[in-house]
Design an enzyme around this catalytic site. Sequence first.
Site, PDB file in Angstrom:
ATOM      1  N   LYS A 298      27.015  74.114  85.548  1.00  0.00           N
ATOM      2  CA  LYS A 298      27.136  72.703  85.906  1.00  0.00           C
ATOM      3  C   LYS A 298      28.216  72.439  86.969  1.00  0.00           C
ATOM      4  CE  LYS A 298      26.270  69.633  82.542  1.00  0.00           C
ATOM      5  NZ  LYS A 298      26.168  68.985  81.209  1.00  0.00           N
TER       6      LYS A 298
ATOM      7  N   ASP B  98      25.161  62.551  82.711  1.00  0.00           N
ATOM      8  CA  ASP B  98      25.668  62.607  81.329  1.00  0.00           C
ATOM      9  C   ASP B  98      26.364  61.307  80.921  1.00  0.00           C
ATOM     10  OD1 ASP B  98      24.741  65.159  80.722  1.00  0.00           O
ATOM     11  OD2 ASP B  98      26.567  66.142  81.435  1.00  0.00           O
TER      12      ASP B  98
ATOM     13  N   ARG C 269      42.942  69.165  71.562  1.00  0.00           N
ATOM     14  CA  ARG C 269      43.704  70.266  70.963  1.00  0.00           C
ATOM     15  C   ARG C 269      44.623  70.903  72.006  1.00  0.00           C
ATOM     16  NH1 ARG C 269      40.258  75.325  68.966  1.00  0.00           N
ATOM     17  NH2 ARG C 269      39.683  75.185  71.172  1.00  0.00           N
TER      18      ARG C 269
HETATM   19  P1  ATR Z   1      31.831  70.690  76.846  1.00  0.00           P
HETATM   20  O1  ATR Z   1      31.537  70.952  78.276  1.00  0.00           O
HETATM   21  O2  ATR Z   1      30.605  70.667  75.958  1.00  0.00           O
HETATM   22  O3  ATR Z   1      32.688  69.480  76.618  1.00  0.00           O
HETATM   23  P2  ATR Z   1      34.075  72.497  76.580  1.00  0.00           P
HETATM   24  O4  ATR Z   1      34.493  72.252  77.971  1.00  0.00           O
HETATM   25  O5  ATR Z   1      34.137  73.894  76.060  1.00  0.00           O
HETATM   26  O6  ATR Z   1      32.604  72.008  76.327  1.00  0.00           O
HETATM   27  O7  ATR Z   1      34.935  71.539  75.605  1.00  0.00           O
HETATM   28  C1  ATR Z   1      34.866  71.623  74.241  1.00  0.00           C
HETATM   29  C2  ATR Z   1      35.835  70.606  73.619  1.00  0.00           C
HETATM   30  O8  ATR Z   1      35.854  70.805  72.199  1.00  0.00           O
HETATM   31  C3  ATR Z   1      37.261  70.760  74.097  1.00  0.00           C
HETATM   32  O9  ATR Z   1      37.898  69.503  74.091  1.00  0.00           O
HETATM   33  C4  ATR Z   1      37.843  71.683  73.016  1.00  0.00           C
HETATM   34  O10 ATR Z   1      39.235  71.611  72.888  1.00  0.00           O
HETATM   35  P3  ATR Z   1      40.176  72.605  73.764  1.00  0.00           P
HETATM   36  O11 ATR Z   1      40.245  72.000  75.131  1.00  0.00           O
HETATM   37  O12 ATR Z   1      41.459  72.616  73.061  1.00  0.00           O
HETATM   38  O13 ATR Z   1      39.474  73.963  73.753  1.00  0.00           O
HETATM   39  C5  ATR Z   1      37.188  71.094  71.803  1.00  0.00           C
HETATM   40  N1  ATR Z   1      37.181  72.031  70.667  1.00  0.00           N
HETATM   41  C6  ATR Z   1      36.370  73.092  70.483  1.00  0.00           C
HETATM   42  N2  ATR Z   1      36.664  73.722  69.321  1.00  0.00           N
HETATM   43  C7  ATR Z   1      37.703  73.036  68.754  1.00  0.00           C
HETATM   44  C8  ATR Z   1      38.465  73.176  67.544  1.00  0.00           C
HETATM   45  N3  ATR Z   1      38.212  74.173  66.682  1.00  0.00           N
HETATM   46  N4  ATR Z   1      39.445  72.282  67.311  1.00  0.00           N
HETATM   47  C9  ATR Z   1      39.704  71.282  68.184  1.00  0.00           C
HETATM   48  N5  ATR Z   1      39.020  71.084  69.339  1.00  0.00           N
HETATM   49  C10 ATR Z   1      38.037  71.952  69.620  1.00  0.00           C
END
Ligand code: ATR
Length: 278
Positions: free
Chosen positions: A70, A107, A158
């Site tokens: 993307k 989106d 996070r």
């Molecule tokens: P997408 O493009 O689908 O948003 P991504 O860029 O991988 O996917 O983002 C995933 C989101 O879920 C992020 O905000 C991630 O937090 P981090 O930036 O800290 O990685 C969050 N996320 C995924 N697993 C998590 C967990 N176990 N606890 C808290 N946040 C989580």
Amino acid sequence: MTESSPPLAGVVGWPIGHSLSPKLHGHWLRRYGIPGHYVPLAVAPNDFDEAIRTLPKLGFRGVNITIPYKQRVLQVADNISDRAALIGSANTLIFRENGGIYADNTDGYGFIENLRQYAPDWSAKSGPCLVLGAGGAARAIISALLSDGAPEVRIANRTRQRAVALKEAYGARITVVDWNRGADAMEGAMTIVNTTSLGMTGQPELNISFTRAHGAALATDIVYAPLRTPFLQEAASIGLRTVDGLGMLLHQAAPGFRQWFDQAPEVDDELRRAVLAE
Ligand code: ATR
């Protein structure tokens, strides 16, 4: 391509087996009796740029782009919509008749249309928004909330640095809050959004208390498997309005379909049932 060849579109990713887009567009093609095809295209990283440049020559009118391309696809596009440029990624390509490749990101549009459909009196303007997460989906959603007039968007992630980076990109109306203070940041928020993958089947749950949320706040999730995530169940249990994430997936697909197949598609319960069917 000749005049009589059926219109083609598809979704490009790596891997691609998980994508619901073929089912979704396939339903619309059948419903409107369009003699076109929408196909999943698994394209390996080394082949991506060449594949995208070749698809228009094979009769494709455009494609959706999914993980992991993307962001990368913006380097292949000839024109990029303002919103895709702002978000930094695209999910929809339109192949122009002059050979140009136009990249858009629908989106955020899908996110807003889903809320408009299921909560018609909802408005981004009605008060502060709280967004949990700061990944790619969050970028699109926050951008849409801001352009729809949200007075403030609070981001709890996070990894705090990713939220800070979004503040740097999007500016003054963003407030960064600590991940573990997300429940406190619900105070006064009128729109509360989970953009993380937490709560998805096979992932840990997102456990957050809504006790500080405004009684008229709306909670929504981008996760749609399951439809009723623990996050939405918790919000509903204290009486908040909730909107599930499936509609965002359906609505983000509509602009591409309309362009490729010259038909504005309906996003309704019939489509939901078709996409959810095994
Ligand atoms: P997408 O493009 O689908 O948003 P991504 O860029 O991988 O996917 O983002 C995933 C989101 O879920 C992020 O905000 C991630 O937090 P981090 O930036 O800290 O990685 C969050 N996320 C995924 N697993 C998590 C967990 N176990 N606890 C808290 N946040 C989580």
